[in-house]
Design an enzyme around this catalytic site. Structure first.
Site, short mmCIF file in Angstrom:
data_model
loop_
_atom_site.label_atom_id
_atom_site.label_comp_id
_atom_site.label_asym_id
_atom_site.label_seq_id
_atom_site.Cartn_x
_atom_site.Cartn_y
_atom_site.Cartn_z
N GLY A 71 0.80 -1.22 0.00
CA GLY A 71 0.00 0.00 0.00
C GLY A 71 0.83 1.27 0.00
O GLY A 71 0.51 2.25 -0.67
N THR A 72 1.91 1.27 0.75
CA THR A 72 2.74 2.47 0.85
C THR A 72 3.29 2.85 -0.52
O THR A 72 3.23 4.02 -0.93
CB THR A 72 3.89 2.22 1.86
N ASN A 151 -8.19 3.72 8.11
CA ASN A 151 -7.56 2.63 8.85
C ASN A 151 -7.70 2.76 10.37
O ASN A 151 -7.58 1.79 11.08
CB ASN A 151 -6.07 2.53 8.49
N GLN A 179 -7.78 -0.58 3.22
CA GLN A 179 -8.64 -1.13 4.29
C GLN A 179 -9.99 -1.61 3.77
O GLN A 179 -10.78 -2.17 4.53
CB GLN A 179 -8.87 -0.09 5.39
N ALA A 200 -2.03 -6.85 -0.13
CA ALA A 200 -2.49 -8.21 0.16
C ALA A 200 -2.56 -8.56 1.65
O ALA A 200 -3.40 -9.36 2.06
CB ALA A 200 -1.59 -9.22 -0.55
N HIS A 201 -1.66 -7.95 2.46
CA HIS A 201 -1.62 -8.42 3.86
C HIS A 201 -2.82 -7.97 4.68
O HIS A 201 -2.97 -8.36 5.84
CB HIS A 201 -0.30 -8.07 4.53
N THR A 237 12.79 -7.25 -9.66
CA THR A 237 12.40 -8.64 -9.91
C THR A 237 11.04 -8.91 -9.28
O THR A 237 10.83 -8.63 -8.10
CB THR A 237 13.46 -9.60 -9.31
N CYS A 325 1.21 2.15 11.91
CA CYS A 325 2.27 2.93 11.27
C CYS A 325 2.69 4.11 12.13
O CYS A 325 3.77 4.67 11.95
CB CYS A 325 1.81 3.43 9.93
N1 PLP Z 1 -3.06 2.73 3.43
C1 PLP Z 1 -3.83 2.31 4.45
C2 PLP Z 1 -5.22 2.86 4.58
C3 PLP Z 1 -3.35 1.38 5.36
O1 PLP Z 1 -4.12 0.98 6.37
C4 PLP Z 1 -2.03 0.90 5.20
C5 PLP Z 1 -1.44 -0.05 6.19
O2 PLP Z 1 -1.73 0.00 7.36
C6 PLP Z 1 -1.27 1.35 4.12
C7 PLP Z 1 -1.82 2.27 3.26
C8 PLP Z 1 0.13 0.87 3.90
O3 PLP Z 1 0.09 -0.41 3.33
P1 PLP Z 1 1.37 -1.36 3.41
O4 PLP Z 1 1.49 -1.81 4.81
O5 PLP Z 1 1.01 -2.49 2.47
O6 PLP Z 1 2.53 -0.58 2.93
#
Ligand code: PLP
Length: 394
Positions: A71-72, A151, A179, A200-201, A237, A325
């Site tokens: 996501g980041t 989140n 989310q 995915a996580h 990769t 985070c």
């Molecule tokens: N965006 C939201 C709304 C999230 O909740 C999160 C992770 O907590 C992220 C982005 C970041 O995703 P990732 O952990 O896959 O980098």
């Protein structure tokens, strides 16, 4: 000791079936998907099949799915990539004030690079109302980004309406659906979004893999340069087992979406009801109508969220203060402050997030222990004594 995991919004365990699907790609079919030999072709076929599966599940074209590290990266790419590629169109970038740190930090970076960044306000439940966007959008706005679901407090945004306003002004619209995917129905075409991030996580897939949907015709600049992977849009990769795992996880999540979300939503509602009944001065954070099923966030007045979190950890309960985070930071949550919650109440807030392995017995255990822990912490809280008018503290 009993252990109860109520931090599914931070991450989920990998579903056994997903893990089984991934395994052969670590050991037997380990080829680099870019290699021309048969080992490579096995990897390339797996990536291709997974991309098609994910695209079909989300009702988009396979060429609109770009694999990322999560996501980041997806959020960084959407924001920085569009700002850079379309900088001649304009300098205004609009993001909501309740975005994940990945988006807020990227927006601040663009601001320091000279972009005109506007952080959209939210209402008391954390919603970006369409009129808030109407007020600040200009014809030189390049991108609007508002997350599908928050989140920390689980609030779901009116994505279709917001995307429509962005398009009326010639701006692209991105949504961080990290989310939301696997929790509520996602309608990329119906909402008419230009870009959408997922990871995915958060839906029982592996960590470190995600994707950015980019509508055909839009070309954000690359942020990860290198080889020609992902149709020359993102070097590196390809993580074949993770891609296979994400496709398997998405399929399972969407196949069972209705059933899981109804069950999880009922458990959450029961939890919220019981906490409100049994714990005085507990403030429910977020929108009670527009919300994902898996989230409940409470501010417990007169105590610190971290103290409660540690007490619960001592009895095997895992939950979170703020988002994973921002853990380690003592700053109050920017999301809660944006909803108008005062600093001291934001400090006393805790997120409980539920998932497909949560049971009613888990919830009862958590309720019992939250009641005890809050009572105990308040019994030693000078703030609570002062509130009650205890003489020796005044
Ligand atoms: N965006 C939201 C709304 C999230 O909740 C999160 C992770 O907590 C992220 C982005 C970041 O995703 P990732 O952990 O896959 O980098």
């Amino acid at each position: 000791m009993r252990r109860v995991y109520l931090d599914y919004s931070a991450t989920t365990p990998v579903d056994e079936r997903v893990f089984e699907a991934m395994k052969p790609y670590y050991t037997e079919m380990f080829g680099n998907a870019n290699s021309l030999h048969c080992f490579g072709r096995e990897g390339a076929t797996a990536v291709d099949t997974s991309r098609r599966k994910i695209a079909a599940l989300l009702d988009v074209k396979p060429t609109e799915i770009y694999f990322t590290s999560g996501g980041t990266e997806g959020d960084n790419w959407a924001l920085k990539g569009v700002a850079s590629a379309y900088r001649n169109k304009g300098r205004r970038i609009i993001v909501s004030s309740v975005e994940h740190a990945a988006m807020i930090a990227s927006a601040k970076q663009l601001e320091s690079d000279g972009f005109d960044v506007v952080f959209l306000p939210v209402d008391g439940g954390g919603r970006v109302l369409p009129e808030f966007l109407e007020k600040v959008i200009t014809d030189d706005t390049v991108l609007v980004s508002v997350m599908t679901a928050n989140n920390e407090i689980g609030t779901v945004q009116p994505i279709k309406e917001l995307a429509e306003i962005a398009h009326k002004h010639g701006a692209y619209f991105h949504t961080d659906a990290v989310q939301a995917v696997g929790a509520i129905p996602i309608d990329i075409r119906g909402w008419n979004v230009d870009m959408l991030t997922f990871s995915a996580h958060k839906f029982y897939g592996p960590k470190g893999i995600g994707a950015l949907f980019i509508k055909s015709g839009i070309k954000p600049s690359k942020i990860i340069t290198g080889g020609h992977q992902e149709r020359s849009m993102r070097g590196g990769t390809t993580n074949v087992p993770a891609v296979v795992g994400m496709a398997a996880a998405l399929e399972l999540a969407l196949d069972n979406l209705e059933e899981n979300s109804v069950r999880i939503g009922k458990l959450r509602d029961y939890f919220v009801e019981e906490i409100e009944k049994k714990v005085p001065y507990a403030i429910y954070n977020g929108d009670r109508v527009h919300r994902v099923p898996q989230n409940a966030n409470f501010a417990f007045e007169f105590i610190e969220g971290e103290s409660l979190l540690l007490r619960l950890d001592m009895v095997g309960i895992a939950c979170s203060s703020g988002s994973a985070c921002s853990s380690g930071s003592l700053d109050p949550s920017h999301v809660l402050l944006a909803t108008g919650l005062p600093v001291e109440k934001a400090h006393g807030s805790i997120r409980f997030s539920f998932g497909k392995y949560t049971t009613k017995e888990d919830i009862d255990y958590v309720i019992e222990n939250v009641v005890k822990a809050v009572e105990n912490l308040r019994s030693i809280s000078p703030l609570f004594s002062e509130f009650k008018g205890d003489k020796h503290y005044v």
